[in-house]
Design a protein around this motif. Sequence first.
Motif, short mmCIF file in Angstrom:
data_model
loop_
_atom_site.label_atom_id
_atom_site.label_comp_id
_atom_site.label_asym_id
_atom_site.label_seq_id
_atom_site.Cartn_x
_atom_site.Cartn_y
_atom_site.Cartn_z
N HIS A 278 -8.95 -3.47 -5.94
CA HIS A 278 -9.88 -2.74 -5.08
C HIS A 278 -9.45 -1.29 -4.83
O HIS A 278 -10.19 -0.53 -4.21
CB HIS A 278 -10.03 -3.46 -3.74
N HIS A 279 -8.24 -0.93 -5.28
CA HIS A 279 -7.70 0.42 -5.09
C HIS A 279 -7.75 0.82 -3.62
O HIS A 279 -8.24 1.88 -3.25
CB HIS A 279 -8.42 1.44 -5.97
N ASP A 280 -7.21 -0.09 -2.79
CA ASP A 280 -7.24 0.14 -1.36
C ASP A 280 -6.05 -0.55 -0.71
O ASP A 280 -5.45 -1.46 -1.28
CB ASP A 280 -8.55 -0.40 -0.77
N VAL A 281 -5.71 -0.11 0.49
CA VAL A 281 -4.64 -0.71 1.28
C VAL A 281 -5.19 -1.91 2.02
O VAL A 281 -6.33 -1.89 2.50
CB VAL A 281 -4.09 0.33 2.28
N GLU A 282 -4.38 -2.97 2.07
CA GLU A 282 -4.82 -4.17 2.79
C GLU A 282 -3.64 -4.83 3.50
O GLU A 282 -2.50 -4.63 3.11
CB GLU A 282 -5.49 -5.16 1.83
N PRO A 283 -3.92 -5.62 4.51
CA PRO A 283 -2.86 -6.34 5.23
C PRO A 283 -2.41 -7.55 4.39
O PRO A 283 -2.92 -7.79 3.30
CB PRO A 283 -3.54 -6.77 6.52
N ALA A 284 -1.48 -8.30 4.94
CA ALA A 284 -0.93 -9.46 4.23
C ALA A 284 -2.01 -10.46 3.82
O ALA A 284 -1.90 -11.11 2.79
CB ALA A 284 0.12 -10.14 5.09
N GLU A 285 -3.07 -10.57 4.60
CA GLU A 285 -4.14 -11.52 4.30
C GLU A 285 -5.13 -10.89 3.33
O GLU A 285 -6.31 -10.77 3.61
CB GLU A 285 -4.88 -11.94 5.58
N GLY A 286 -4.66 -10.50 2.17
CA GLY A 286 -5.53 -9.84 1.20
C GLY A 286 -5.58 -10.59 -0.11
O GLY A 286 -5.51 -11.81 -0.14
N CYS A 287 -5.70 -9.84 -1.17
CA CYS A 287 -5.81 -10.41 -2.51
C CYS A 287 -4.52 -11.11 -2.93
O CYS A 287 -3.50 -11.03 -2.24
CB CYS A 287 -6.16 -9.29 -3.49
N LYS A 288 -4.56 -11.75 -4.10
CA LYS A 288 -3.40 -12.46 -4.63
C LYS A 288 -2.24 -11.49 -4.86
O LYS A 288 -2.45 -10.33 -5.19
CB LYS A 288 -3.76 -13.14 -5.95
N ALA A 289 -1.03 -12.00 -4.72
CA ALA A 289 0.17 -11.17 -4.86
C ALA A 289 0.24 -10.49 -6.21
O ALA A 289 0.71 -9.34 -6.31
CB ALA A 289 1.41 -12.02 -4.62
N ILE A 290 -0.20 -11.12 -7.26
CA ILE A 290 -0.12 -10.54 -8.60
C ILE A 290 -1.01 -9.30 -8.74
O ILE A 290 -0.82 -8.48 -9.62
CB ILE A 290 -0.47 -11.60 -9.67
N GLU A 291 -1.95 -9.14 -7.83
CA GLU A 291 -2.88 -8.01 -7.88
C GLU A 291 -2.49 -6.89 -6.92
O GLU A 291 -3.26 -5.96 -6.72
CB GLU A 291 -4.29 -8.50 -7.52
N ARG A 292 -1.27 -6.98 -6.34
CA ARG A 292 -0.91 -6.01 -5.30
C ARG A 292 0.48 -5.43 -5.52
O ARG A 292 1.32 -6.03 -6.17
CB ARG A 292 -0.93 -6.68 -3.94
N LEU A 293 0.71 -4.28 -4.92
CA LEU A 293 2.04 -3.68 -4.82
C LEU A 293 2.45 -3.75 -3.36
O LEU A 293 1.64 -3.53 -2.46
CB LEU A 293 1.99 -2.21 -5.26
N GLY A 294 3.70 -4.02 -3.11
CA GLY A 294 4.18 -4.08 -1.75
C GLY A 294 5.06 -5.28 -1.53
O GLY A 294 5.39 -5.98 -2.47
N PRO A 295 5.46 -5.48 -0.33
CA PRO A 295 4.95 -4.93 0.92
C PRO A 295 5.56 -3.58 1.26
O PRO A 295 6.65 -3.23 0.83
CB PRO A 295 5.35 -5.97 1.95
N TYR A 296 4.83 -2.85 2.07
CA TYR A 296 5.26 -1.56 2.62
C TYR A 296 5.22 -1.68 4.13
O TYR A 296 4.38 -2.38 4.69
CB TYR A 296 4.33 -0.44 2.14
N PRO A 297 6.11 -0.95 4.82
CA PRO A 297 6.18 -1.07 6.27
C PRO A 297 5.01 -0.43 7.03
O PRO A 297 4.74 -0.80 8.15
CB PRO A 297 7.50 -0.39 6.63
N THR A 298 4.35 0.53 6.38
CA THR A 298 3.24 1.20 7.06
C THR A 298 2.03 1.28 6.13
O THR A 298 2.17 1.25 4.91
CB THR A 298 3.60 2.63 7.50
N ARG A 299 0.88 1.43 6.73
CA ARG A 299 -0.36 1.61 5.97
C ARG A 299 -0.30 2.89 5.13
O ARG A 299 -0.73 2.93 3.99
CB ARG A 299 -1.54 1.65 6.94
N GLU A 300 0.29 3.93 5.69
CA GLU A 300 0.39 5.22 5.01
C GLU A 300 1.26 5.12 3.75
O GLU A 300 0.95 5.70 2.72
CB GLU A 300 0.95 6.29 5.95
N GLU A 301 2.38 4.39 3.87
CA GLU A 301 3.26 4.23 2.71
C GLU A 301 2.57 3.39 1.63
O GLU A 301 2.69 3.70 0.44
CB GLU A 301 4.59 3.60 3.12
#
Length: 77
Positions: free
Chosen positions: A12-35
């Motif tokens: 989705h090319h967007d920031v999301e909280p832990a309750e988001g897409c599958k882990a394989i589709e994401r980068l993170g975790p990051y401590p802040t939304r900005e990061e």
Amino acid sequence: MSTEQWYYCLVHHDVEPAEGCKAIERLGPYPTREEAAQALRLAQERNEEWDNDPRFNDDEDEPDKDDGGSAFDALKP
């Protein structure tokens, strides 16, 4: 201090909280939304650092500059 973690979704090319897409589709975790919003830039910077790190240079035309041996030397008989 918040314990919330943020992720950058590669679908989705967007920031999301832990309750988001599958882990394989994401980068993170990051401590802040900005990061998390800077995840692609951070990944690119890290890749460039690793690509230019002489410890991981795979160019066989140049002699090995590290006389410390290889991690695999301990496995040789």
